[in-house]
Design a protein around this motif. Structure first.
Motif, PDB file in Angstrom:
ATOM      1  N   ASP A 113       0.811  -1.209   0.000  1.00 52.21           N
ATOM      2  CA  ASP A 113       0.000   0.000   0.000  1.00 52.21           C
ATOM      3  C   ASP A 113       0.845   1.259   0.000  1.00 52.21           C
ATOM      4  N   GLY A 114       2.077   1.135   0.426  1.00 53.91           N
ATOM      5  CA  GLY A 114       2.975   2.281   0.496  1.00 53.91           C
ATOM      6  C   GLY A 114       4.062   2.020   1.513  1.00 53.91           C
ATOM      7  N   VAL A 115       4.809   3.049   1.864  1.00 54.60           N
ATOM      8  CA  VAL A 115       5.853   2.929   2.879  1.00 54.60           C
ATOM      9  C   VAL A 115       5.677   4.028   3.914  1.00 54.60           C
ATOM     10  N   GLN A 116       6.248   3.808   5.088  1.00 47.39           N
ATOM     11  CA  GLN A 116       6.189   4.796   6.160  1.00 47.39           C
ATOM     12  C   GLN A 116       7.529   4.859   6.869  1.00 47.39           C
ATOM     13  N   VAL A 117       7.819   5.988   7.467  1.00 44.83           N
ATOM     14  CA  VAL A 117       9.059   6.143   8.231  1.00 44.83           C
ATOM     15  C   VAL A 117       9.021   5.202   9.429  1.00 44.83           C
ATOM     16  N   SER A 118      10.132   4.502   9.654  1.00 46.85           N
ATOM     17  CA  SER A 118      10.188   3.568  10.779  1.00 46.85           C
ATOM     18  C   SER A 118      11.639   3.331  11.175  1.00 46.85           C
ATOM     19  N   PRO A 119      11.956   3.388  12.470  1.00 47.40           N
ATOM     20  CA  PRO A 119      13.312   3.083  12.928  1.00 47.40           C
ATOM     21  C   PRO A 119      13.536   1.577  13.108  1.00 47.40           C
ATOM     22  N   ARG A 120      12.521   0.791  12.797  1.00 44.67           N
ATOM     23  CA  ARG A 120      12.588  -0.645  13.072  1.00 44.67           C
ATOM     24  C   ARG A 120      13.610  -1.354  12.171  1.00 44.67           C
ATOM     25  N   TYR A 121      13.755  -0.865  10.941  1.00 44.13           N
ATOM     26  CA  TYR A 121      14.642  -1.516   9.988  1.00 44.13           C
ATOM     27  C   TYR A 121      15.778  -0.577   9.589  1.00 44.13           C
ATOM     28  N   PRO A 122      16.913  -1.134   9.169  1.00 45.38           N
ATOM     29  CA  PRO A 122      18.077  -0.297   8.835  1.00 45.38           C
ATOM     30  C   PRO A 122      17.805   0.739   7.743  1.00 45.38           C
ATOM     31  N   GLY A 123      16.852   0.459   6.841  1.00 46.49           N
ATOM     32  CA  GLY A 123      16.550   1.404   5.785  1.00 46.49           C
ATOM     33  C   GLY A 123      15.793   2.633   6.247  1.00 46.49           C
ATOM     34  N   GLU A 129      14.656   4.488  -4.249  1.00 48.79           N
ATOM     35  CA  GLU A 129      13.352   4.294  -4.893  1.00 48.79           C
ATOM     36  C   GLU A 129      12.279   3.929  -3.869  1.00 48.79           C
ATOM     37  N   VAL A 130      12.672   3.203  -2.829  1.00 48.62           N
ATOM     38  CA  VAL A 130      11.709   2.870  -1.771  1.00 48.62           C
ATOM     39  C   VAL A 130      11.336   4.124  -0.976  1.00 48.62           C
ATOM     40  N   THR A 131      12.335   4.892  -0.568  1.00 48.22           N
ATOM     41  CA  THR A 131      12.042   6.089   0.240  1.00 48.22           C
ATOM     42  C   THR A 131      11.301   7.148  -0.578  1.00 48.22           C
ATOM     43  N   ALA A 132      11.435   7.096  -1.913  1.00 53.74           N
ATOM     44  CA  ALA A 132      10.695   8.046  -2.758  1.00 53.74           C
ATOM     45  C   ALA A 132       9.182   7.815  -2.683  1.00 53.74           C
TER      46      ALA A 132
END
Length: 504
Positions: free
Chosen positions: A459-469, A495-498
Motif C-alpha cells: 500500500d505504500g511505505v512509512q518512516v520507521s526506525p525498526r529496519y536499517p533502511g 526508490e523505496v524512500t521516494a
C-alpha cells in the motif's frame, strides 16, 4: 599484482558507504594493474571471476580445511590461471582433481585471501563494487570520459573487457565497441511514474504501450542464425524454438529486437508468470507456446539504431515485425492513453509504459525516458533471510526479510518483512531454495545469500526506525518471485524512500 592488493581494496570498499571513496579505491588499484591483469582484477572486484560460476559449492570449500599461508605470494594472474584450469577440468576423476587444485590454491593463500576466495567462488562477495561504481572507477583509472566507458560497457555487456579496453587502449579502444549481432546488449530500463498524466506531462510526445506480465527477451538474427537472450543476458535459444522460427520469417536479413514474451491461455489472457519462466529453464521446448511482443528495434539490415530516436526505431519495428508489435498508441491524447491503460488492465496485463519519442536507447540504465504506470504499488526486493513458520506453516521458512539495493554499492538494506501471499506450493519451493542458499542461522531465522528477487505488492511505505533502511512497508504481500532478475535489478533504497508521503 598480488591478490592481497585486490583483497585489501575489496575490504576498503566494503568498509565505506561513500561512493566517492569506493570509486577512488577501485580506480587506484586498477591503475596499478598490468595490462594482462586488468580483466581478472576487475572481475574479482565485481564479485565474479572471469570464468563465471564454477559449480563449487559452500560445502566443498568448507571441507578443505587447508592451513593458510603465512605471507601473501599469490598473484592475480596465478589465481586466474588456476580458476581456468578448474573450469576446464572434466572427465574421469575430475572431481578429485578439482579438490586437489582447490586445496593447492587455498594452501598458497593467506587467511584473508582464503576468506576472499571462499566468498568469490560461492557468489557471496558483497564488497560493494556494483557496476555503476566500477564504471566510474574504470573511467577515473583510465582518464577516459565516464560516458565513453558506460557506452562501451552497454555494447560489450562485460565489465572486464570494458576495463581492459579503457586502461590498455584508451578512449579509441572504447569507441571501437559496436553493436554486434549475437552478443546481447544490456536492456534499457524504466522508472515508475506517479500516474499516467504525470508521465505524459513529463515526457511530452510519447508512445504508450501495454506493460505485459511477461519475461523480457532480446532477439538477434543474422541471416538464418538466431539467438534469444533474457534480461540478464542468458541465452535461451534452444528452449524457445517457436521464437527462432518466427525470427527467420521476418522480412529482413539482420535484426535486433527488444520485447517481452509470455504464455497465453485459451482466452488470450496471460498465464501465470512462473509458467512463462519455466520455458527458459527447459532443455528443449514443450507444449506451452510462447508469444512474442516486440516494442523496440535496435538494428535492422546493417543499420545500428541505438542512437536514433524512439520514433525512428518504431518505424523500423513496423517495417520488420509489425504483426508482432506490442499493443500501443503513438502520441495519444490523455483520454486515448487512459483508454489504452483500461484495455491493458482488462486483458490481464500490469498497466502501460510511456516512452519519450525523442529518446535514444540507453541500455543498462533506469532513466526517466521510459516510465511504467501500474495501478498497484510494487517493488522488486532481495530476500535476506526467512523465519520458520508456525501452525500449518511449521517446517517451512515463511516470514521473509526483504532488502532494497544500496545505490552506492553496499549490501542490500533491510526495509521490511512479510509472510502474506504465500501459497503452500510457494512455501515448499522457497524453503528448498533458501536452505540451498543458507549462509548462517539462529534459533528462528535462516540467513541466505542475497540473490533471490521477489516482487512485493504494498500500500505504500512509512518512516520507521525498526529496519536499517529507516522505512517500513505497509501491508506488503508476495506477488511472485522474479527468476528473470538478479539482485542488481532490485529497487534501490532511494526508490523505496521516494514512495514516502510528501516525498515527491
Amino acid at each position: 599484482m598480488l591478490l592481497a592488493d585486490v583483497v585489501g581494496t575489496s575490504a576498503a570498499v566494503a568498509a565505506t558507504g561513500s561512493r566517492k571513496a569506493k570509486t577512488e579505491a577501485l580506480a587506484a588499484l586498477l591503475a596499478r594493474a598490468a595490462p594482462d591483469e586488468v580483466e581478472a582484477a576487475t572481475a574479482f572486484l565485481s564479485g565474479e571471476p572471469l570464468q563465471g560460476r564454477l559449480g563449487i559449492g559452500w560445502a566443498t570449500l568448507a571441507e578443505l580445511r587447508v592451513p593458510p599461508a603465512p605471507t601473501p605470494t599469490l598473484t592475480v594472474g596465478a589465481v586466474d590461471k588456476a580458476l581456468e584450469i578448474l573450469r576446464t577440468a572434466g572427465g574421469s576423476g575430475s572431481a578429485q582433481r578439482r579438490r586437489n587444485l582447490l586445496a593447492e590454491l587455498f594452501g598458497q593463500s593467506t587467511a584473508a585471501e582464503q576468506d576472499f576466495l571462499f566468498r568469490l567462488l560461492t557468489g557471496e562477495l558483497r564488497q560493494g563494487a556494483l557496476e555503476g561504481v566500477m564504471v566510474e572507477a574504470i573511467a577515473a583509472a583510465s582518464e577516459a570520459p565516464t560516458e565513453a566507458v558506460r557506452r562501451a560497457f552497454m555494447l560489450s555487456g562485460r565489465l572486464p573487457a570494458t576495463a581492459a579496453a579503457a586502461l590498455v587502449g584508451g578512449e579509441s579502444a572504447l569507441a571501437a565497441f559496436r553493436l554486434e549481432l549475437g552478443r546481447p546488449l544490456r536492456p534499457m530500463l524504466a522508472s515508475p511514474a506517479e500516474s499516467l498524466d504525470d508521465a505524459l506531462a513529463e515526457l511530452g510526445p510519447a508512445s504508450v504501450e501495454f506493460k505485459l506480465d511477461g519475461a523480457r527477451i532480446q532477439l538477434h538474427r543474422d541471416g538464418d542464425e538466431v539467438h534469444v537472450y533474457t534480461r540478464t543476458l542468458r541465452e535461451i535459444t534452444r528452449s524457445v524454438p517457436e521464437l527462432v522460427e518466427l525470427a527467420r520469417t521476418l522480412p529482413c536479413r539482420s535484426i535486433v529486437l527488444d520485447g517481452e514474451t509470455l504464455a497465453l491461455d485459451d482466452d488470450g489472457r496471460p498465464r501465470p508468470f512462473q509458467e512463462t519462466m519455466s520455458r527458459f529453464g527447459a532443455a528443449s521446448a514443450h507444449e506451452l507456446l510462447l508469444h512474442p511482443y516486440f516494442f523496440d528495434c535496435l538494428h535492422l539490415d546493417g543499420a545500428d539504431l541505438l542512437d536514433a530516436p524512439l520514433l525512428a526505431r518504431l518505424d523500423a519495428l513496423d517495417r520488420a515485425a509489425a504483426a508482432h508489435r506490442i499493443p500501443a498508441a503513438l502520441a495519444p491524447s490523455r483520454e486515448g492513453a487512459a483508454a489504452l491503460l483500461d484495455q491493458a488492465l482488462a486483458a490481464g496485463h500490469e498497466g502501460v509504459m510511456a516512452k519519450a519519442l525523442d529518446s535514444p536507447y540507453a541500455a543498462g540504465r533506469r532513466g526517466r525516458a521510459w516510465q511504467k504506470v501500474k495501478p498497484a504499488h510494487t517493488l522488486d526486493l532481495v530476500v535476506l533471510a526467512a523465519e520458520w513458520g508456525h501452525g500449518r506453516r511449521t517446517g517451512y521458512l515463511s516470514n521473509l526479510h526483504l532488502g532494497a539495493r544500496d545505490p552506492d554499492g553496499g549490501p542490500p538494506v533491510m526495509v521490511g518483512k512479510t509472510f502474506k501471499g504465500l501459497t503452500d506450493e510457494l512455501l515448499a519451493w522457497q524453503t528448498r531454495e533458501f536452505l540451498a542458499r543458507e549462509t548462517s542461522r539462529d534459533r528462528n531465522t535462516v540467513y541466505v545469500r542475497p540473490e533471490l528477487v521477489v516482487e512485493i505488492e504494498l500500500d505504500g511505505v512509512q518512516v520507521s526506525p525498526r529496519y536499517p533502511g529507516g522505512v517500513a512497508l505497509r501491508f506488503a504481500r508476495v506477488l511472485r518471485y522474479r527468476p528473470d532478475k538478479g539482485a542488481r535489478d532490485a529497487n534501490t533504497l532511494d526508490e523505496v524512500t521516494a514512495m514516502l508521503p510528501g516525498s515527491a
